[in-house]
Design a protein around this motif. Structure first.
Motif, PDB file in Angstrom:
ATOM      1  N   PHE A 229       9.695  10.044   8.665  1.00  0.00           N
ATOM      2  CA  PHE A 229       8.818  10.974   7.384  1.00  0.00           C
ATOM      3  C   PHE A 229       7.918   9.800   6.197  1.00  0.00           C
ATOM      4  N   GLN A 230       9.203   9.264   6.143  1.00  0.00           N
ATOM      5  CA  GLN A 230       8.451   7.478   5.215  1.00  0.00           C
ATOM      6  C   GLN A 230       7.248   7.232   5.881  1.00  0.00           C
ATOM      7  N   ALA A 231       7.178   6.815   7.551  1.00  0.00           N
ATOM      8  CA  ALA A 231       5.703   6.526   7.975  1.00  0.00           C
ATOM      9  C   ALA A 231       4.765   6.973   8.219  1.00  0.00           C
ATOM     10  N   ILE A 232       4.380   8.398   8.297  1.00  0.00           N
ATOM     11  CA  ILE A 232       3.561   9.230   8.143  1.00  0.00           C
ATOM     12  C   ILE A 232       3.350   9.736   6.504  1.00  0.00           C
ATOM     13  N   LYS A 233       4.391   9.353   5.976  1.00  0.00           N
ATOM     14  CA  LYS A 233       3.159   9.258   4.052  1.00  0.00           C
ATOM     15  C   LYS A 233       3.221   8.019   3.790  1.00  0.00           C
ATOM     16  N   ASP A 234       3.689   6.706   4.514  1.00  0.00           N
ATOM     17  CA  ASP A 234       2.955   5.817   4.293  1.00  0.00           C
ATOM     18  C   ASP A 234       1.441   5.364   5.256  1.00  0.00           C
ATOM     19  N   ASP A 235       1.116   6.403   6.355  1.00  0.00           N
ATOM     20  CA  ASP A 235      -0.067   6.179   6.969  1.00  0.00           C
ATOM     21  C   ASP A 235       0.655   5.215   7.607  1.00  0.00           C
ATOM     22  N   VAL A 236       1.427   4.944   8.510  1.00  0.00           N
ATOM     23  CA  VAL A 236       1.662   4.135   9.519  1.00  0.00           C
ATOM     24  C   VAL A 236       1.433   4.654  10.480  1.00  0.00           C
ATOM     25  N   SER A 237       0.596   3.278  11.630  1.00  0.00           N
ATOM     26  CA  SER A 237       0.608   4.016  13.013  1.00  0.00           C
ATOM     27  C   SER A 237       1.583   3.900  13.673  1.00  0.00           C
ATOM     28  N   PHE A 238       2.030   5.583  14.833  1.00  0.00           N
ATOM     29  CA  PHE A 238       2.746   5.192  15.732  1.00  0.00           C
ATOM     30  C   PHE A 238       2.187   4.641  16.717  1.00  0.00           C
ATOM     31  N   THR A 239       1.651   4.357  17.100  1.00  0.00           N
ATOM     32  CA  THR A 239       0.233   3.270  18.014  1.00  0.00           C
ATOM     33  C   THR A 239      -0.100   1.977  17.723  1.00  0.00           C
ATOM     34  N   ASP A 240       0.300   0.495  18.068  1.00  0.00           N
ATOM     35  CA  ASP A 240      -0.339  -0.142  17.755  1.00  0.00           C
ATOM     36  C   ASP A 240      -2.167  -0.634  17.715  1.00  0.00           C
ATOM     37  N   VAL A 241      -2.207  -0.108  16.487  1.00  0.00           N
ATOM     38  CA  VAL A 241      -4.057  -0.317  16.598  1.00  0.00           C
ATOM     39  C   VAL A 241      -4.578  -1.361  16.692  1.00  0.00           C
ATOM     40  N   LYS A 242      -5.374  -2.267  16.988  1.00  0.00           N
ATOM     41  CA  LYS A 242      -6.477  -3.007  16.966  1.00  0.00           C
ATOM     42  C   LYS A 242      -7.262  -3.318  16.230  1.00  0.00           C
ATOM     43  N   LYS A 243      -7.017  -3.747  14.805  1.00  0.00           N
ATOM     44  CA  LYS A 243      -8.113  -3.752  14.207  1.00  0.00           C
ATOM     45  C   LYS A 243      -8.348  -5.413  13.309  1.00  0.00           C
ATOM     46  N   LYS A 244      -9.529  -6.373  13.457  1.00  0.00           N
ATOM     47  CA  LYS A 244      -9.910  -7.233  13.682  1.00  0.00           C
ATOM     48  C   LYS A 244      -9.558  -6.893  12.254  1.00  0.00           C
ATOM     49  N   GLN A 245     -10.960  -6.269  10.794  1.00  0.00           N
ATOM     50  CA  GLN A 245     -11.291  -6.350   9.378  1.00  0.00           C
ATOM     51  C   GLN A 245      -9.847  -5.482   8.422  1.00  0.00           C
ATOM     52  N   ALA A 246      -9.358  -4.872   9.446  1.00  0.00           N
ATOM     53  CA  ALA A 246      -7.586  -4.104   8.681  1.00  0.00           C
ATOM     54  C   ALA A 246      -6.517  -5.542   8.152  1.00  0.00           C
ATOM     55  N   GLN A 247      -6.209  -6.438   9.700  1.00  0.00           N
ATOM     56  CA  GLN A 247      -5.414  -7.251  10.464  1.00  0.00           C
ATOM     57  C   GLN A 247      -6.292  -8.654   8.822  1.00  0.00           C
ATOM     58  N   ALA A 248      -8.032  -9.001   8.433  1.00  0.00           N
ATOM     59  CA  ALA A 248      -7.643  -9.932   7.564  1.00  0.00           C
ATOM     60  C   ALA A 248      -7.419  -8.879   6.062  1.00  0.00           C
ATOM     61  N   SER A 249      -7.334  -7.582   6.058  1.00  0.00           N
ATOM     62  CA  SER A 249      -7.398  -7.527   4.747  1.00  0.00           C
ATOM     63  C   SER A 249      -5.729  -7.842   4.583  1.00  0.00           C
ATOM     64  N   LYS A 250      -4.560  -7.130   5.578  1.00  0.00           N
ATOM     65  CA  LYS A 250      -3.252  -8.267   5.523  1.00  0.00           C
ATOM     66  C   LYS A 250      -3.279  -9.116   5.096  1.00  0.00           C
ATOM     67  N   ASP A 251      -4.146 -10.007   5.911  1.00  0.00           N
ATOM     68  CA  ASP A 251      -3.467 -11.208   5.570  1.00  0.00           C
ATOM     69  C   ASP A 251      -3.998 -11.681   3.919  1.00  0.00           C
ATOM     70  N   ALA A 252      -4.491 -11.296   3.481  1.00  0.00           N
ATOM     71  CA  ALA A 252      -5.001 -11.684   2.020  1.00  0.00           C
ATOM     72  C   ALA A 252      -4.096 -10.922   1.315  1.00  0.00           C
ATOM     73  N   ALA A 253      -4.123  -9.712   1.488  1.00  0.00           N
ATOM     74  CA  ALA A 253      -2.870  -9.191   0.268  1.00  0.00           C
ATOM     75  C   ALA A 253      -1.530  -9.781   0.702  1.00  0.00           C
ATOM     76  N   ALA A 254      -0.922 -10.659   1.819  1.00  0.00           N
ATOM     77  CA  ALA A 254       0.162 -11.067   1.819  1.00  0.00           C
ATOM     78  C   ALA A 254       0.232 -12.813   1.286  1.00  0.00           C
TER      79      ALA A 254
END
Length: 574
Positions: free
Chosen positions: A415-440
């Protein structure tokens, strides 16, 4: 055909009037010109340069009645070869694919995204739609810029001819099959979470609109089957929505209800779907008789397939859910891989069937809203649509196992994963990964001492008293003495944020460490002045706040589940 060589307007198949606009990528209804056309066959004569007083150019030899109205397209008067209709070129990767016809419930439904159409035909489709009040149980409708949660309910009510052999003869229409479909905010993935009908739940009180316009509160009950959230004691679909919210903590934006006929009519409309069996099945109760291997099924056979349970798995509802998920995945593949989406005739047929097959909530009561939802769903890739089921265990209170209860260890993380909008599949998104790297990267570097952290705390959607609770915890247990309660924020936030100036980065990292804030919660910006006139950071507690000291780090990976499949894969039922 009339004397002029043209068919009457009421003899024209509407599907033949839909053409693809290459500029917009959408189908448009091109109606026949209302002005009379020339009866002269053969190629058009060259137009002269003579113009009448009204500015209308005339062609020698044509009568005034055959004059073309400026801006209006002439219909071709020359006869076409027998057995052939005029066709317009269609781009292979047309944007019309956005108008994805999507099925999302075990009883099967299709959202037909009809583009710009004639007013009368749109009105006809609107008249097909049956809607019921959501009784304030939903969020008020989906938004294009947010994640979408759609509840799809399949009932066991015997509606329509030919359904006498299915379901309970006297059923008022229970929530026999239920799927909570979550579509991610960026539309890159989706999760279809099946809710077992025999899951023991608490049903809350349900304010329900009556036929005379008044509202009646139907009392809730505890420890009953989920399927009684609809139909029982006069409950409507809004009660099922409230039960889902109570169970999962996820509030649906919209809901749809379909009965037995939906499966039959919709599978007929798409020409059937391909399913696979790992063994021969001859189920006397569901009327399904199929041999081992793959089959193209539709109509009565499709309905029997999604209702079969005694001949697969352990013979219970959980085994039937796996069949239903396979069926829906097959339908998704069919719609996204064949010529359905580039065929006006098929689109119109599905529009007709789909709008008749569904009962929707009052926020989806017209074809325009359904079209918008269909366009959002059409952005999904089948390989990133995951089917799974709420983790459950056999009811320990029963000697003869007939119902299930929530797996209190495995279900909450799902339930928490769905609320947090977490994917249950491995979605390859270069732009999203760059955003994650910047946040980290915001969490990397030196940290100030807790005694040096200066922060103002605002309540931006958390429960009342949360700002004071956090303040007391920071001061008494974590040594953040330079902190103060600044009251309520101007607007509510879904997630907690910490805004800070560049020279406060070390303080931000320390506070993030103490509170379990992720890098995405840190918002580089500017400082504010606290009550003492000194610069301070701003901590705004959002709706994700769960109490002082509870980590607010959002998981980036979905939890493991017992059963999972994606819409792009063929899994043979055992």
């Amino acid at each position: 055909m009339d004397a002029q060589g043209r068919g009457r307007a009421d003899d024209i198949d509407p599907a033949d009037q839909w053409v693809l606009n290459p500029n917009t990528g959408e189908y448009e209804l091109r109606l026949a010109p209302s002005a009379p056309q020339s009866s002269v066959p053969g190629p058009r004569r060259p137009t002269s340069s003579r113009t009448d007083a009204g500015g209308t150019r005339e062609t020698p030899g044509r009568e005034t009645a055959g004059r073309e109205i400026p801006g209006q397209r002439r219909r071709r008067s020359e006869p076409e070869p027998a057995g052939r209709r005029s066709r317009r070129p269609v781009k292979k990767k047309s944007k019309a694919r956005k108008a994805l016809l999507w099925t999302g419930g075990s009883m099967a439904f299709v959202l037909v995204a009809v583009s710009a159409a004639g007013y009368l035909y749109l009105k006809h489709l609107n008249d097909n739609i049956t809607s019921v009040s959501d009784d304030g149980a939903s969020t008020g409708g989906f938004s294009k810029d947010k994640a979408i949660n759609l509840l799809v309910i399949g009932t066991d009510k015997r509606t329509g001819a030919g359904n006498e052999g299915y379901g309970d003869a006297g059923s008022v229409g229970h929530a026999d099959t239920n799927i909570l479909l979550h579509i991610s905010k960026d539309r890159s993935n989706a999760t279809a979470l099946s809710i077992p009908r025999d899951l023991i739940v608490d049903i809350p009180d349900c304010p329900t609109e009556q036929s005379d316009g008044t509202t009646k509160v139907i009392p809730g009950t505890t420890e009953v089957r989920f399927n009684t959230s609809l139909g029982q004691d006069g409950r409507t679909a809004s009660c099922t929505v409230r039960t889902v919210t109570e169970l999962t903590g996820i509030k649906p934006d919209n809901f749809m209800v379909a009965d037995f006929n939906a499966v039959k009519t919709l599978t007929d409309a798409v020409g059937g779907v391909e399913v696979c069996l790992a063994k021969d099945i001859d189920d006397k109760q569901s009327h399904l008789k199929l041999s081992k291997g793959t089959h193209n099924i539709s109509g009565e056979t499709a309905l029997a397939f999604v209702r079969t349970r005694h001949s697969v798995g352990f013979g219970g509802d959980l085994s039937r859910i796996q069949l239903q998920q396979q069926f829906l995945g097959a339908l998704m593949r069919k719609l996204s891989s064949n010529s359905t989406l580039t065929s006006p005739t098929k689109l119109l047929k599905l529009a007709e069937v789909g709008t008749k097959a569904l009962t929707v909530d009052s926020q989806l009561d017209n074809i325009g809203k359904l079209k918008d939802l269909g366009l959002e769903l059409g952005k999904l890739n089948p390989k990133n649509l995951t089917f799974t089921t709420i983790p459950v265990v056999d009811n320990p209170a029963e000697k003869v196992k007939a119902t299930v209860v929530l797996n209190e260890t495995k279900a909450p993380p799902v339930f928490q994963a769905i609320k947090d909008d977490v994917s249950f599949t491995d979605v390859k998104k270069k732009q999203a990964q760059a955003s994650k790297d910047a946040a980290a990267a915001r969490l990397e570097g030196t940290k100030s001492a807790a005694s040096e952290v200066r922060v103002r705390i605002l309540n931006g959607g958390a429960p009342a008293g949360s700002a004071q609770e956090t303040l007391s915890w920071l001061q008494n247990e974590e040594g953040v003495l330079k902190s103060e309660n600044a009251g309520n924020a101007d607007a509510a936030l879904g997630k907690t944020t910490l805004e800070y100036a560049p020279d406060q980065a070390a303080q931000a990292r320390e506070l993030a460490s103490l509170m379990g804030l992720s890098g995405s919660a840190l918002k580089p910006g500017k400082s504010v002045t606290n009550s003492q006139g000194l610069p301070a950071m701003t901590l705004t507690l959002g709706k994700d706040y769960q109490g002082a000291g509870v980590s607010l780090t959002t998981p980036t990976k979905a939890p493991d589940v017992d059963s999972k499949t994606t819409a792009d894969k063929v899994t043979c039922a055992k």
